[in-house]
Design a protein around this motif. Structure first.
Motif, PDB file in Angstrom:
ATOM      1  N   LEU A 172       1.170  -2.253  17.157  1.00 11.65           N
ATOM      2  CA  LEU A 172       1.730  -3.467  16.558  1.00 11.65           C
ATOM      3  C   LEU A 172       0.761  -4.642  16.687  1.00 11.65           C
ATOM      4  N   VAL A 173       0.065  -4.720  17.803  1.00 13.90           N
ATOM      5  CA  VAL A 173      -0.959  -5.762  17.963  1.00 13.90           C
ATOM      6  C   VAL A 173      -2.055  -5.580  16.920  1.00 13.90           C
ATOM      7  N   CYS A 174      -2.436  -4.328  16.657  1.00 18.70           N
ATOM      8  CA  CYS A 174      -3.441  -4.058  15.625  1.00 18.70           C
ATOM      9  C   CYS A 174      -2.971  -4.553  14.261  1.00 18.70           C
ATOM     10  N   ALA A 175      -1.677  -4.337  13.973  1.00 20.21           N
ATOM     11  CA  ALA A 175      -1.147  -4.763  12.679  1.00 20.21           C
ATOM     12  C   ALA A 175      -1.225  -6.273  12.513  1.00 20.21           C
ATOM     13  N   TRP A 176      -1.092  -7.008  13.613  1.00 21.76           N
ATOM     14  CA  TRP A 176      -1.096  -8.475  13.542  1.00 21.76           C
ATOM     15  C   TRP A 176      -2.501  -9.060  13.572  1.00 21.76           C
ATOM     16  N   LEU A 177      -3.410  -8.439  14.323  1.00 21.84           N
ATOM     17  CA  LEU A 177      -4.687  -9.083  14.606  1.00 21.84           C
ATOM     18  C   LEU A 177      -5.900  -8.446  13.937  1.00 21.84           C
ATOM     19  N   VAL A 178      -5.809  -7.175  13.559  1.00 21.43           N
ATOM     20  CA  VAL A 178      -6.989  -6.457  13.068  1.00 21.43           C
ATOM     21  C   VAL A 178      -7.063  -6.533  11.550  1.00 21.43           C
ATOM     22  N   ALA A 179      -8.272  -6.699  11.027  1.00 24.48           N
ATOM     23  CA  ALA A 179      -8.487  -6.725   9.580  1.00 24.48           C
ATOM     24  C   ALA A 179      -8.115  -5.368   8.976  1.00 24.48           C
ATOM     25  N   PRO A 180      -7.594  -5.354   7.735  1.00 23.59           N
ATOM     26  CA  PRO A 180      -7.138  -4.100   7.121  1.00 23.59           C
ATOM     27  C   PRO A 180      -8.178  -2.987   7.128  1.00 23.59           C
ATOM     28  N   GLU A 181      -9.461  -3.316   6.911  1.00 27.42           N
ATOM     29  CA  GLU A 181     -10.483  -2.272   6.841  1.00 27.42           C
ATOM     30  C   GLU A 181     -10.774  -1.635   8.190  1.00 27.42           C
ATOM     31  N   HIS A 182     -10.278  -2.234   9.281  1.00 24.29           N
ATOM     32  CA  HIS A 182     -10.548  -1.703  10.620  1.00 24.29           C
ATOM     33  C   HIS A 182      -9.294  -1.171  11.306  1.00 24.29           C
ATOM     34  N   ILE A 183      -8.168  -1.155  10.606  1.00 21.87           N
ATOM     35  CA  ILE A 183      -6.905  -0.777  11.252  1.00 21.87           C
ATOM     36  C   ILE A 183      -6.927   0.688  11.699  1.00 21.87           C
ATOM     37  N   ALA A 184      -7.449   1.589  10.867  1.00 28.41           N
ATOM     38  CA  ALA A 184      -7.448   3.013  11.228  1.00 28.41           C
ATOM     39  C   ALA A 184      -8.251   3.254  12.505  1.00 28.41           C
ATOM     40  N   VAL A 185      -9.426   2.632  12.602  1.00 29.46           N
ATOM     41  CA  VAL A 185     -10.241   2.772  13.809  1.00 29.46           C
ATOM     42  C   VAL A 185      -9.506   2.179  15.009  1.00 29.46           C
ATOM     43  N   ALA A 186      -8.864   1.031  14.804  1.00 26.37           N
ATOM     44  CA  ALA A 186      -8.128   0.389  15.891  1.00 26.37           C
ATOM     45  C   ALA A 186      -6.979   1.273  16.375  1.00 26.37           C
ATOM     46  N   VAL A 187      -6.268   1.911  15.435  1.00 26.73           N
ATOM     47  CA  VAL A 187      -5.173   2.811  15.811  1.00 26.73           C
ATOM     48  C   VAL A 187      -5.710   3.992  16.617  1.00 26.73           C
TER      49      VAL A 187
END
Length: 300
Positions: A172-187
């Protein structure tokens, strides 16, 4: 009919699966917010991550689980500790190398699924984000079997709550703070962190349950495996680089067949270097694995 204990065990396992699936739903919803790497990329990268775990960890841990269950039924904690230590050291010999080797061939491996270089890079980065958690993930599988041997499925459920809680919060933190192009890596990074957190909790609980883990020898072996794997990985990196496995115009990424050849060649070279280093260091876990094979070859 004696099914009460079985029913309670099944209930805890069903609850564990339910919690895991709920966390998976959160992952899927958050992953749809990303661009570039999608849910499909996460799934394919996870399959690559699970490849050595499914082949090595599940097979070896299942064999040791039978012995640990018999030891636990007798109340022989020393035998449980010995089997746990041996299984962790044996599995680590393969999994540490697999984590490093897959990191080296992440780009040509991603070429199996993607054609454009930007998409290949996006998937390769997801694979690389998953791999740091592979060693502890495999350890966790073995540690869970200790509690299954003592018929303590409830403990495994609460350990899973730790992992799912950390994962959902981090996602959920990734969804709020991470840019869309980096969400998969963040997850993928959050998955590694959450799994590692669960493993740390499991190590503490298992240590209390059986009175020790033989941690000194397990840690020493894993350090040796890591050093040898890094040497083999460096050699593999030179091979993949020489075959153009990291360049958009390189042979290793020019098609699926060249990518397959790059992975095979680099894998064979890295495995050979790793085997030589293990042999030179006289690692007893290697001897224990190869002795039955050599015995059969001599008979043949």
């Amino acid at each position: 009919m004696g099914l009460g204990a079985t029913g309670r065990a099944a209930s805890w396992m069903f609850a564990l699966i339910l919690v895991t699936q709920l966390a998976g739903i959160v992952q899927s919803r958050v992953a749809t917010l990303g661009s570039g790497a999608s849910n499909a990329v996460l799934s394919n990268a996870w399959l690559i991550f699970m490849l050595p775990h499914g082949i090595v960890t599940v097979s070896i841990a299942t064999a040791y689980f039978t012995s640990m269950t018999a030891d636990a039924d007798r109340g022989d904690l020393r035998a449980v500790r010995n089997n746990l230590s041996s299984s962790l050291r044996t599995i680590g010999m393969f999994i540490v190398f697999a984590a490093v080797a897959l990191s080296v061939v992440a780009f040509p491996f991603a070429r199996f699924y993607e054609a454009k270089y930007s998409h290949i890079g996006a998937m390769a980065h997801v694979i690389l984000a998953y791999l740091p958690g592979l060693i502890l993930f495999s350890m966790l599988f073995v540690l869970q079997r200790v509690f299954f041997a003592f018929h303590e499925q409830r403990t495994v459920f609460f350990m899973q709550l730790v992992q799912s809680g950390v994962f959902v919060l981090g996602t959920l933190v990734c969804a709020w703070l991470v840019a869309p192009e980096h969400i998969a890596v963040a997850v993928a990074i959050v998955t590694s962190v959450a799994g590692s957190a669960q493993t740390i909790v499991a190590l503490v609980l298992v240590h209390r349950r059986i009175g020790g883990l033989d941690g000194r020898w397990v840690t020493r072996r894993h350090v040796q495996y890591l050093v040898f794997s890094l040497v083999a990985g460096f050699v593999g990196y030179l091979v993949v680089s020489g075959l153009g496995g990291y360049r958009a115009d390189g042979f290793g990424l020019s098609g699926r067949v060249p990518a397959i050849l790059t992975v095979i060649v680099a894998g064979i070279v890295m495995a050979a270097v790793y085997f030589v280093l293990l042999t030179a260091a006289r690692i007893p876990e290697l001897s224990a694995m190869t002795r039955p094979i050599l015995r059969r070859l001599r008979r043949a």
